[in-house]
Design a protein around this motif. Structure first.
Motif, PDB file in Angstrom:
ATOM      1  N   ARG A  64      46.731  43.592  39.039  1.00  0.00           N
ATOM      2  CA  ARG A  64      46.256  44.242  37.820  1.00  0.00           C
ATOM      3  C   ARG A  64      47.413  44.539  36.869  1.00  0.00           C
ATOM      4  NH1 ARG A  64      41.910  48.980  38.017  1.00  0.00           N
ATOM      5  NH2 ARG A  64      40.640  47.141  38.306  1.00  0.00           N
ATOM      6  N   ASP A  90      42.736  42.148  35.004  1.00  0.00           N
ATOM      7  CA  ASP A  90      42.865  41.715  36.396  1.00  0.00           C
ATOM      8  C   ASP A  90      43.131  40.213  36.418  1.00  0.00           C
ATOM      9  OD1 ASP A  90      42.502  44.179  37.594  1.00  0.00           O
ATOM     10  OD2 ASP A  90      40.330  44.029  37.433  1.00  0.00           O
ATOM     11  N   ASP A 110      43.294  36.940  38.329  1.00  0.00           N
ATOM     12  CA  ASP A 110      42.888  36.283  39.572  1.00  0.00           C
ATOM     13  C   ASP A 110      43.698  35.016  39.763  1.00  0.00           C
ATOM     14  OD1 ASP A 110      40.933  37.957  40.690  1.00  0.00           O
ATOM     15  OD2 ASP A 110      39.600  37.433  39.056  1.00  0.00           O
ATOM     16  N   ARG A 157      37.569  41.784  46.727  1.00  0.00           N
ATOM     17  CA  ARG A 157      38.506  42.473  45.839  1.00  0.00           C
ATOM     18  C   ARG A 157      38.361  43.989  45.962  1.00  0.00           C
ATOM     19  NH1 ARG A 157      37.504  38.154  42.168  1.00  0.00           N
ATOM     20  NH2 ARG A 157      35.744  39.268  41.283  1.00  0.00           N
TER      21      ARG A 157
END
Lengths: 113, 478
Positions: free
Chosen positions: B278, B289, B291, B412
């Motif tokens: 993050r 965020d 990924d 997550r």
């Protein structure tokens, strides 16, 4: 991710909507290449990134490949309306150093003419 | 004098940092709660009551019995919806002998440039936030009686500067970032323990790997067990937490990197807070965020000693089961495959340590033929998963492995993930829905222990064996 392609004032304008990640880059790149091949009317391209909600390193790689392709054809690629989250990815990857980023599409189109 | 510290409650900025409670949000690499516990020691308070609410287990794991600070810490629980003051008013007689009370997420900012000396609280000191008492220290029985009776008397109360600190509110990520920057630029010298110093503007923890080609520019703070790679440029004004990895050629300046963060190769982190995957802009609070493990990722936490023991015993049990099952699996497997009465489906799952693994699962439901029932009843369908346990991709007992893509959001969400061959859901034939998976996973993460693993193992195997005679698989149970 969905992308619309049009020519505006002699400049190619690509409007992108959705995430630009590993799963979408191949399709986007193929679509862009087809469009560029079939449209001889422009050299410069503006990417309207307002609709991109997320971008990862693959998406960034795709944009760099696009930049390379456009500059090889004697044109220039400019990005417009980067969302804050995407802008943060550009900041940490230092991609802002290789792309010209404009606040509005009009500004980007004007800079291309 | 006794101390009562409320640890429940998490303002928005704490949630954005990924913590359930403000008490564990780190300031200059140390949990906020630790500053208050050290202050209790300086104020010669030995009995501390931590009132837990959100994130109770994590707070208890951190503070334990308080021996690290020379304190005696006990715990109480309060419903998150309850007013924190109700805890005091339940048993007011306990606190009238002297009370140090912290009600809200504040930082005890020390006024003097040098570390504080020990002192006693005399009189009454009060700090209010939003019209209510947020921090209180009093040795005056009359004042305390009135306060505990519900009165908000500020008469005759002083602020905390006489005690050498001022409670400072942290209202936003911007405040949090500014506080960390002040600390790294020199204020953290006020909080160092005797025997340590921060004169050169660089605080570096234990077991930090710094290659010769890394460049450090103070002021900076680096936590324990952190690894910097070659050609990294760290500083100025950088705080890096514990267990972080900064990959090659990355540049960090004016930023806060919290515990367990991986910074990818050739990145430039400036004016940001990074927590695992993050990224936060403290100026406007934008949270992104990422990924993408090539950019930012979470470094898995270290296991507790009890978890290591569970892993070792689980691996041994899996080995025994594999040895016992290998022949029956091969024989029955060949027969069932040739008759087509047993079907296994390959799927990709999230494994341990942020890896992925393929697993064969059997989606059969309803009444099965005798041989298939025998196959299942003897737990032979678990054989491929047991091999994954031996390969270190799964635990023997734990949480249900989560599917890649399908369960990514839940993966997550889970901070502690123990994908296992045997789970609460093992006796069930069909896959659990997301809600049951979440409940099972959170329950296991909280209650995990050798005894719990033994319970899962026995329940899973006996449930399978019972199914041999029942014919149909067990219905899902919560």
């Amino acid at each position: 991710m969905a992308a619309t392609f049009e020519v505006k004032n002699g400049v190619g304008l690509v409007t992108m909507i959705g995430p630009l990640t590993a799963g979408q880059v191949d399709a986007f790149r193929a679509e862009f290449n087809d469009w560029q091949k079939n449209s001889e009317a422009f050299r410069n391209v503006v990417l309207d990134c307002h609709g991109i909600d997320f971008m990862d390193s693959s998406g960034l790689g795709a944009l760099i490949a696009l930049l390379k392709r456009v500059t090889e054809h004697g044109g220039d690629l400019k990005l417009a309306r980067l969302p804050k989250k995407v802008r943060m990815v550009f900041e940490i990857t230092r991609a802002y150093k290789i792309f010209q980023i404009c606040d509005t599409v009009e500004e980007a189109l004007q800079a291309c003419q | 004098m006794k101390a009562v510290l409320q640890t429940g409650g998490a303002p928005a900025w704490v949630h954005d940092l990924g913590f359930e409670t403000w008490a564990l949000a780190p300031v200059a690499g140390r949990p906020l709660l630790e500053y208050w516990l050290e202050l209790c020691d300086l104020l010669r308070i030995t009995e501390v009551r931590l009132v837990l609410s959100d994130g109770a287990q994590a707070v208890e794991d951190f503070a334990q019995d308080g021996a690290r600070w020379g304190l005696k810490i006990t715990y109480s629980f309060l419903d998150p919806d309850e007013d924190p003051d109700t805890f005091l008013t339940r048993t007011p007689e306990l606190w009238t002998g002297g009370l140090f009370y912290l009600r809200a997420p504040l930082f005890p900012r020390r006024v003097a440039a040098e570390p504080l000396a020990q002192m006693h609280v005399t009189g009454t000191h009060l700090h209010r936030e939003g019209g209510r008492t947020a921090c209180l220290a009093s040795s005056a029985p009359d004042f305390l009686k009135a306060f505990l009776a519900g009165g908000e008397l500020a008469l005759g109360a002083h602020d905390f500067t006489e005690l050498g600190f001022t409670p400072e509110p942290i209202a936003s990520l911007q405040d949090y970032f500014a506080l960390n920057q002040r600390m790294v630029r020199g204020e953290c010298a006020r909080y160092v323990s005797p025997g340590y110093f921060y004169k050169d503007g660089a605080g570096i923890g234990f077991n930090v790997v710094i290659p010769p080609a890394a460049r450090l520019q103070p002021p900076l703070l680096i936590g324990n067990n952190t690894r910097l790679s070659a050609m990294t440029n760290i500083g100025p004004d950088v705080i890096i937490g514990n267990r972080c990895i900064v990959d090659q050629q990355s540049e960090l300046a004016n930023c806060v990197i919290l515990d367990g963060t991986y910074i990818g190769r050739n990145l430039e982190i400036r004016d940001k807070i990074i927590v695992g995957r993050r990224m936060i802009d403290p100026v406007d609070g934008t949270v992104a965020d990422i990924d993408d493990p090539w950019l930012l990722a979470t470094v898995p936490g270290t296991l507790r000693p009890a978890d290591l023991l569970r892993a070792a015993l689980g691996w041994l049990c899996a080995l025994l089961l594999v040895v016992a099952q290998v022949l029956p699996f091969l024989l029955l497997g060949v027969v069932l495959k040739s008759t087509g009465s047993w079907r296994m489906v390959r799927g990709e799952f999230h494994a341990t340590r942020q890896r992925r693994t393929t697993l064969l699962t059997s989606p059969q439901t309803g009444r099965l033929p005798l041989l298939a029932r025998l196959f299942r009843g003897l737990g032979l369908d678990l054989f491929p998963a047991l091999l994954r346990v031996l390969a270190g991709r799964l635990w023997l007992c734990g949480q249900e492995p989560l599917r890649v893509d399908f369960d990514d959001a839940l993966r997550r969400e889970l901070k502690e993930y123990f994908p296992a061959a045997l789970t609460y859901a093992t006796p069930r034939a069909e896959a659990s829905d997301t809600l049951i998976k979440r409940v099972d996973a959170l329950y296991y993460a909280h209650h995990r222990a050798l005894a719990e693993d033994a319970r899962i193992l026995l329940r899973a195997l006996s449930g399978r064996f019972a199914g041999l005679f029942r014919g149909a698989p067990e219905e899902p149970t919560s």
